[in-house]
Design an enzyme around this catalytic site. Sequence first.
Site, PDB file in Angstrom:
ATOM      1  CE  LYS A 215      -9.249   2.002   0.531  1.00 57.67           C
ATOM      2  NZ  LYS A 215      -8.497   1.644   1.705  1.00 57.67           N
ATOM      3  N   GLY A 267       1.525   3.947  -1.632  1.00 59.55           N
ATOM      4  CA  GLY A 267       1.350   2.570  -1.174  1.00 59.55           C
ATOM      5  C   GLY A 267       2.378   1.677  -1.816  1.00 59.55           C
ATOM      6  CB  SER A 268       2.505  -1.967  -2.118  1.00 57.47           C
ATOM      7  OG  SER A 268       1.265  -2.194  -2.755  1.00 57.47           O
ATOM      8  CB  THR A 269       6.192  -1.253  -6.001  1.00 54.80           C
ATOM      9  OG1 THR A 269       6.980  -0.230  -5.381  1.00 54.80           O
ATOM     10  CG2 THR A 269       6.577  -1.378  -7.453  1.00 54.80           C
ATOM     11  CB  VAL A 271      -1.478  -1.422  -5.008  1.00 55.56           C
ATOM     12  CG1 VAL A 271      -2.743  -0.636  -5.305  1.00 55.56           C
ATOM     13  CG2 VAL A 271      -1.817  -2.654  -4.173  1.00 55.56           C
ATOM     14  N   GLY A 272       0.594   0.070  -7.044  1.00 60.37           N
ATOM     15  CA  GLY A 272       0.921   1.223  -7.891  1.00 60.37           C
ATOM     16  C   GLY A 272       1.005   0.833  -9.356  1.00 60.37           C
ATOM     17  CD  GLU A 289       5.511  10.431  -3.562  1.00 62.09           C
ATOM     18  OE1 GLU A 289       6.559   9.786  -3.360  1.00 62.09           O
ATOM     19  OE2 GLU A 289       5.507  11.618  -3.899  1.00 62.09           O
ATOM     20  CB  CYS A 323       8.043   4.665   1.795  1.00 62.39           C
ATOM     21  SG  CYS A 323       7.909   6.393   2.225  1.00 62.39           S
ATOM     22  CD  GLU A 420       8.565  -1.090   0.855  1.00 62.42           C
ATOM     23  OE1 GLU A 420       7.564  -1.555   0.293  1.00 62.42           O
ATOM     24  OE2 GLU A 420       8.730   0.110   1.076  1.00 62.42           O
TER      25      GLU A 420
HETATM   26  P1  NAP Z   1      -0.953  -1.009  -0.308  1.00 61.83           P
HETATM   27  O1  NAP Z   1      -1.378  -2.372   0.012  1.00 61.83           O
HETATM   28  O2  NAP Z   1      -0.532  -0.705  -1.698  1.00 61.83           O
HETATM   29  O3  NAP Z   1      -2.167  -0.069   0.111  1.00 61.83           O
HETATM   30  C1  NAP Z   1      -2.141   1.328  -0.033  1.00 61.83           C
HETATM   31  C2  NAP Z   1      -3.548   1.826  -0.176  1.00 61.83           C
HETATM   32  O4  NAP Z   1      -4.110   1.347  -1.399  1.00 61.83           O
HETATM   33  C3  NAP Z   1      -4.494   1.348   0.916  1.00 61.83           C
HETATM   34  O5  NAP Z   1      -5.424   2.367   1.184  1.00 61.83           O
HETATM   35  C4  NAP Z   1      -5.153   0.163   0.251  1.00 61.83           C
HETATM   36  O6  NAP Z   1      -6.388  -0.167   0.818  1.00 61.83           O
HETATM   37  C5  NAP Z   1      -5.321   0.658  -1.148  1.00 61.83           C
HETATM   38  N1  NAP Z   1      -5.468  -0.377  -2.163  1.00 61.83           N
HETATM   39  C6  NAP Z   1      -5.208  -1.708  -2.082  1.00 61.83           C
HETATM   40  N2  NAP Z   1      -5.468  -2.304  -3.261  1.00 61.83           N
HETATM   41  C7  NAP Z   1      -5.900  -1.331  -4.104  1.00 61.83           C
HETATM   42  C8  NAP Z   1      -6.313  -1.317  -5.467  1.00 61.83           C
HETATM   43  N3  NAP Z   1      -6.319  -2.413  -6.235  1.00 61.83           N
HETATM   44  N4  NAP Z   1      -6.673  -0.140  -6.007  1.00 61.83           N
HETATM   45  C9  NAP Z   1      -6.662   0.987  -5.289  1.00 61.83           C
HETATM   46  N5  NAP Z   1      -6.300   1.031  -3.997  1.00 61.83           N
HETATM   47  C10 NAP Z   1      -5.903  -0.117  -3.417  1.00 61.83           C
HETATM   48  O7  NAP Z   1       0.218  -0.512   0.605  1.00 61.83           O
HETATM   49  P2  NAP Z   1       0.301  -0.622   2.174  1.00 61.83           P
HETATM   50  O8  NAP Z   1       0.720  -1.997   2.481  1.00 61.83           O
HETATM   51  O9  NAP Z   1      -0.925  -0.091   2.798  1.00 61.83           O
HETATM   52  O10 NAP Z   1       1.441   0.443   2.491  1.00 61.83           O
HETATM   53  C11 NAP Z   1       2.768   0.131   2.512  1.00 61.83           C
HETATM   54  C12 NAP Z   1       3.446   0.547   1.220  1.00 61.83           C
HETATM   55  O11 NAP Z   1       3.327   1.960   1.031  1.00 61.83           O
HETATM   56  C13 NAP Z   1       4.915   0.285   1.240  1.00 61.83           C
HETATM   57  O12 NAP Z   1       5.293  -0.345   0.052  1.00 61.83           O
HETATM   58  C14 NAP Z   1       5.547   1.672   1.347  1.00 61.83           C
HETATM   59  O13 NAP Z   1       6.814   1.782   0.843  1.00 61.83           O
HETATM   60  C15 NAP Z   1       4.572   2.503   0.633  1.00 61.83           C
HETATM   61  N6  NAP Z   1       4.678   3.909   1.053  1.00 61.83           N
HETATM   62  C16 NAP Z   1       5.274   4.790   0.196  1.00 61.83           C
HETATM   63  C17 NAP Z   1       5.426   6.121   0.553  1.00 61.83           C
HETATM   64  C18 NAP Z   1       6.079   7.092  -0.372  1.00 61.83           C
HETATM   65  O14 NAP Z   1       5.957   8.293  -0.147  1.00 61.83           O
HETATM   66  N7  NAP Z   1       6.761   6.654  -1.414  1.00 61.83           N
HETATM   67  C19 NAP Z   1       4.947   6.566   1.782  1.00 61.83           C
HETATM   68  C20 NAP Z   1       4.339   5.633   2.641  1.00 61.83           C
HETATM   69  C21 NAP Z   1       4.212   4.307   2.248  1.00 61.83           C
HETATM   70  P3  NAP Z   1      -6.442  -1.255   2.013  1.00 61.83           P
HETATM   71  O15 NAP Z   1      -5.659  -0.714   3.147  1.00 61.83           O
HETATM   72  O16 NAP Z   1      -7.862  -1.319   2.309  1.00 61.83           O
HETATM   73  O17 NAP Z   1      -5.857  -2.512   1.446  1.00 61.83           O
END
Ligand code: NAP
Length: 510
Positions: A215, A267-269, A271-272, A289, A323, A420
């Site tokens: 996804k 993704g974000s902490t 949602v994680g 991650e 990140c 962040e």
């Molecule tokens: P996000 O809002 O958590 O979204 C990540 C992914 O999860 C997107 O595909 C999102 O879909 C999906 N999503 C949203 N809500 C969900 C749910 N309830 N259940 C399952 N999936 C869901 O994060 P982001 O804003 O896209 O990305 C930025 C974050 O990613 C930052 O916090 C960054 O630090 C982190 N990141 C971490 C790493 C690492 O390796 N540690 C690498 C890159 C990024 P939608 O886009 O459709 O909302």
Amino acid sequence: MPRTTARRTKALAVVAESHPPVVPKARRTLNFGGKWEYAPAPESVVVKPDAQYELFIGGKFRAPESGVYFPSINPANEKMLATIAHGSAKDVDAAVAAARKALAGPWGKMSGAERGKYLFRIARIIQERARELAVLETLDGGKPIKESRDFDLPQAAANFFYYAGWADKLQYAFPGRTARAVGVCGQIIPWNFPLLMAAWKLAPALACGNTVVLKPAETTSITAMHLARILQEAELPEGVVNIVSGAGDTGRALVEHPGVDKIAFTGSTEVGKWIAKATAGTAKKLTLELGGKAAHIVFDDAPIDQAVEGVVNGIFFNQGHVCCAGSRLFVQEGIYSAVLRRLRDRIATLRVGDPLDKNSDIGAINSRAQLEKIRSLVDAGVAEGGELMQPACALPAKGFWFPPSVITGVTASHRIAQEEIFGPVLSVLTFRTPEEAVERANNTPYGLSAGVWTEKGSKIFKTIAKLRAGVVWANTYNKFDPASPFGGYKESGFGREGGIHGLANYVRLE
Ligand code: NAP
Ligand code: MG
């Protein structure tokens, strides 16, 4: 005083004379730009995205069951690029069924050597299409073309090449054990490195014989759908990889689907944490991650120019949408003004603008929502007493832009030092002793990465042993290799991607 230190002190004294003293004022504007102007250097490869992208399920492109599509825009000018299929729970169900069927088919029985050939083929096609994919990545996500061309695409291909090599050597990765595929893997990725994150997730999963439902993020689905075409061209058996675009509800349906054996999420902490709760008590394997709040520690014996260049690269690279972005800078007190002067001069030379221009250093912020988040955290930083330095650069009228920014006078309790920001904003703090530096660097809920700058090898080892961060770079920053594991401590998640460690997430050992 050792001779080297004496020489450096003298050199700094000369620099100090040639620069005006730093007198930070709230929201001061700097104007060091305009000395040199580059002629426009637009990318010559013109790629037009399709008008509409469908879901990729069971090896075929198909419309979403609901008939709903959403727009993907170019964040540099807010123009619509394409419409993207919004996958529902029913589409996720169809994708999981296709992945399950593929697992029971020839893919599930295939030797590692044969699987490896598919991965090599995918890697080679990505290389062949690199320029076109880089342009699409830049159009859809806003990152500078020089970054998608020189970092994202070569790294994406390198990950497929690297894991292709492991596919027939799993018995050496796990000596004395038999490594079996986990099964159907749900993989959810963010918008900051769309194609590269897909490669990080898909390559090890396929090397170990799993099947996948991927996804992509809502704002950056286009390159994932072009990757689907590459998988077709590589003749990957149908259903081995399914790509279901959509929004948060699509990701949620994947997490909650009972037919999924493993969830890998970047993704974000926030949602994680929800995913951790949703999968608790189920048989699903999980790797997360998540976010980061990386610290640079610059000791007073560090090579200052090199450190400043590394710090600048670490936070302004990809607009800070990283990140592991080094968003906190801890400088040892004795060199604070020298570091600040160089930082101020360096950010004034960064070029912000058209992401498709090969000279742009900083492109567009990925979305309006992300821009608002950056603005509100910077406002909070100033309201809490920080002093904001921004170069006077003209930002385009349309699109989402934020200038490179440095905030001084930050203390550990400020929101800007804790949360962040995911934007091109660097907070500067000071320290006196190595112990204080480590304690303050560790003082966040995150623990993804850090940078240490000193000329003393022993100091590097002493410091990194105490830093609670999954990756620590020394006298460099943001260096990646598919053979190196990457992942976090604390609220930055668990599990490692990359290297031999990345295989462990995708096997059951017998
Ligand atoms: P996000 O809002 O958590 O979204 C990540 C992914 O999860 C997107 O595909 C999102 O879909 C999906 N999503 C949203 N809500 C969900 C749910 N309830 N259940 C399952 N999936 C869901 O994060 P982001 O804003 O896209 O990305 C930025 C974050 O990613 C930052 O916090 C960054 O630090 C982190 N990141 C971490 C790493 C690492 O390796 N540690 C690498 C890159 C990024 P939608 O886009 O459709 O909302
Ligand atoms: Mg977009």
